[in-house]
Design a protein around this motif. Structure first.
Motif, PDB file in Angstrom:
ATOM      1  N   THR A 144     -22.228  13.872 -35.666  1.00 12.49           N
ATOM      2  CA  THR A 144     -21.190  14.463 -36.515  1.00 12.49           C
ATOM      3  C   THR A 144     -21.045  15.956 -36.241  1.00 12.49           C
ATOM      4  N   LEU A 145     -19.824  16.365 -35.949  1.00 11.47           N
ATOM      5  CA  LEU A 145     -19.530  17.769 -35.683  1.00 11.47           C
ATOM      6  C   LEU A 145     -18.762  18.362 -36.865  1.00 11.47           C
ATOM      7  N   TYR A 168     -14.491  18.771 -41.143  1.00 13.65           N
ATOM      8  CA  TYR A 168     -14.963  17.823 -40.135  1.00 13.65           C
ATOM      9  C   TYR A 168     -14.142  17.932 -38.858  1.00 13.65           C
ATOM     10  N   ASP A 169     -14.860  17.909 -37.738  1.00 14.42           N
ATOM     11  CA  ASP A 169     -14.185  18.029 -36.449  1.00 14.42           C
ATOM     12  C   ASP A 169     -13.252  16.853 -36.191  1.00 14.42           C
ATOM     13  N   SER A 170     -13.539  15.709 -36.778  1.00 12.85           N
ATOM     14  CA  SER A 170     -12.656  14.551 -36.582  1.00 12.85           C
ATOM     15  C   SER A 170     -11.246  14.856 -37.078  1.00 12.85           C
ATOM     16  N   ASP A 171     -11.143  15.638 -38.163  1.00 16.30           N
ATOM     17  CA  ASP A 171      -9.823  16.023 -38.677  1.00 16.30           C
ATOM     18  C   ASP A 171      -9.129  16.987 -37.716  1.00 16.30           C
ATOM     19  N   VAL A 172      -9.896  17.945 -37.196  1.00 15.46           N
ATOM     20  CA  VAL A 172      -9.334  18.909 -36.243  1.00 15.46           C
ATOM     21  C   VAL A 172      -8.910  18.198 -34.966  1.00 15.46           C
ATOM     22  N   ARG A 173      -9.758  17.292 -34.504  1.00 13.18           N
ATOM     23  CA  ARG A 173      -9.465  16.571 -33.261  1.00 13.18           C
ATOM     24  C   ARG A 173      -8.213  15.708 -33.400  1.00 13.18           C
ATOM     25  N   ALA A 174      -8.001  15.147 -34.592  1.00 13.53           N
ATOM     26  CA  ALA A 174      -6.803  14.336 -34.823  1.00 13.53           C
ATOM     27  C   ALA A 174      -5.540  15.183 -34.695  1.00 13.53           C
ATOM     28  N   VAL A 175      -5.599  16.419 -35.194  1.00 13.88           N
ATOM     29  CA  VAL A 175      -4.458  17.331 -35.072  1.00 13.88           C
ATOM     30  C   VAL A 175      -4.193  17.653 -33.606  1.00 13.88           C
ATOM     31  N   LEU A 176      -5.248  17.967 -32.870  1.00 13.22           N
ATOM     32  CA  LEU A 176      -5.099  18.336 -31.460  1.00 13.22           C
ATOM     33  C   LEU A 176      -4.585  17.161 -30.632  1.00 13.22           C
ATOM     34  N   ALA A 177      -5.106  15.970 -30.918  1.00 13.93           N
ATOM     35  CA  ALA A 177      -4.726  14.787 -30.139  1.00 13.93           C
ATOM     36  C   ALA A 177      -3.291  14.349 -30.400  1.00 13.93           C
ATOM     37  N   SER A 178      -2.720  14.772 -31.517  1.00 11.32           N
ATOM     38  CA  SER A 178      -1.355  14.357 -31.858  1.00 11.32           C
ATOM     39  C   SER A 178      -0.291  15.190 -31.148  1.00 11.32           C
TER      40      SER A 178
END
Length: 306
Positions: A144-145, A168-178
């Motif tokens: 977990t990041l 949570y990085d998962s939230d940030v990563r979702a923004v970047l991946a979109s």
């Protein structure tokens, strides 16, 4: 003579048309690359900054609550009240920290962990300024990041403790991946903290640009611009492919920067009809020029004495 002059003008027109069909698409693709990179960068920047800004405002409000003071209610009860904020505002971890760095949960009377060894907590004790960390491995599962935002309670962390929230990085990563083009989040040392390409995590912008041909500036100048300027673009060659980096600093004393990249090959598919049309136009113009030149050579060879 008039006929010769007209042919000369025709040849010039053919060359001009060829140049037009070559130069205009190249500059158009460059503009499209820049636009695509900037658009993705701005979109991700807005979402990440809004999330960070709202977290800071929430922690500022909580840190000013009388019940957050050490002598008001037990830390276990503070943790219970903070859980309500978690539910209301959609956070998974808003926690109270005592003056010794102890972290509390509603289901435990004693501190469940201690943050005193963390650099950002030590800085908070000294400066009382909000602290925003780069991404770090936080979960007991080893995967977990998180990013942590910490605030001094009552403006005096050393005497009153602190409150922090985890992003949570998962939230940030979702923004970047979109985003339509490849987009990552850089940390305080210009290292890649988040993105949908795990192979880039931890790599610095310097290492990614080192050895590349950067247009109009040196590597050091480009890195300084990313550090000091609010936003901008960097053009460089990835092999033989022109590529555009667009960057936008998050601000809020985070040291974070959103970086998006778009190359000629990335946008070629979307611009293929225009590229094909321009290619055909350039070929036809050059063909016409060559035919005119050959026709002139044949006519010259038929003239006696030439």
């Amino acid at each position: 003579m008039k006929r010769t002059g007209r042919k000369k003008i025709s040849r010039i027109c053919c060359l001009a048309a060829s140049a037009f069909f070559i130069i205009v698409p190249c500059t158009g693709v460059a503009g499209y690359c820049s636009m695509a990179a900037r658009t993705s960068c701005l979109s991700a920047h807005g979402q990440i900054r809004n999330n960070l800004e709202s977290t800071l405002k929430l922690l500022e409000m909580i840190s000013g609550e009388p019940w957050m003071m050490p002598e008001d209610i037990p830390y276990q009860e503070k943790a219970g009240r903070l859980d309500q904020y978690n539910e209301i505002w959609g956070y998974q971890m808003i926690r109270a920290v005592d003056t010794y760095g102890g972290v509390y949960r509603a289901d435990k009377e004693e501190a469940v962990s201690n943050l005193n060894s963390r650099e950002y907590i030590q800085t908070l004790w000294v400066t009382n300024e909000p602290q925003i960390t780069d991404v770090f491995l936080a979960g007991a599962d080893g995967t977990t990041l998180n990013y942590t935002v910490a605030f001094a309670v009552g403006g005096d962390a050393k005497n009153n403790g602190a409150v922090f929230a985890a992003i949570y990085d998962s939230d940030v990563r979702a923004v970047l991946a979109s985003q339509p083009v490849h987009t990552v989040l850089l940390g305080k040392n210009q290292q890649c903290m988040s993105g949908n390409d795990e192979s880039l995590l931890g790599t610095t912008l310097e290492s990614r640009l080192k050895g590349k041909k950067i247009l109009g500036e040196s590597l050091e100048e480009a890195l300084l611009r990313v550090k000091n300027e609010e936003s901008g673009t960097i053009w460089y060659f990835e092999g033989i492919v022109p590529t555009c980096y667009a960057f936008q600093n998050i601000g809020l004393d985070s040291g974070w920067t959103v970086l998006s990249s778009a190359s000629y090959t990335d946008v070629a598919g979307e611009l293929m009809p225009a590229i094909v049309f321009s290619g055909i136009g350039a070929i036809l113009s050059l063909t016409a020029f060559i035919l005119l030149c050959r026709q002139d050579d044949q006519e010259d060879s038929e003239i006696p004495g030439k």
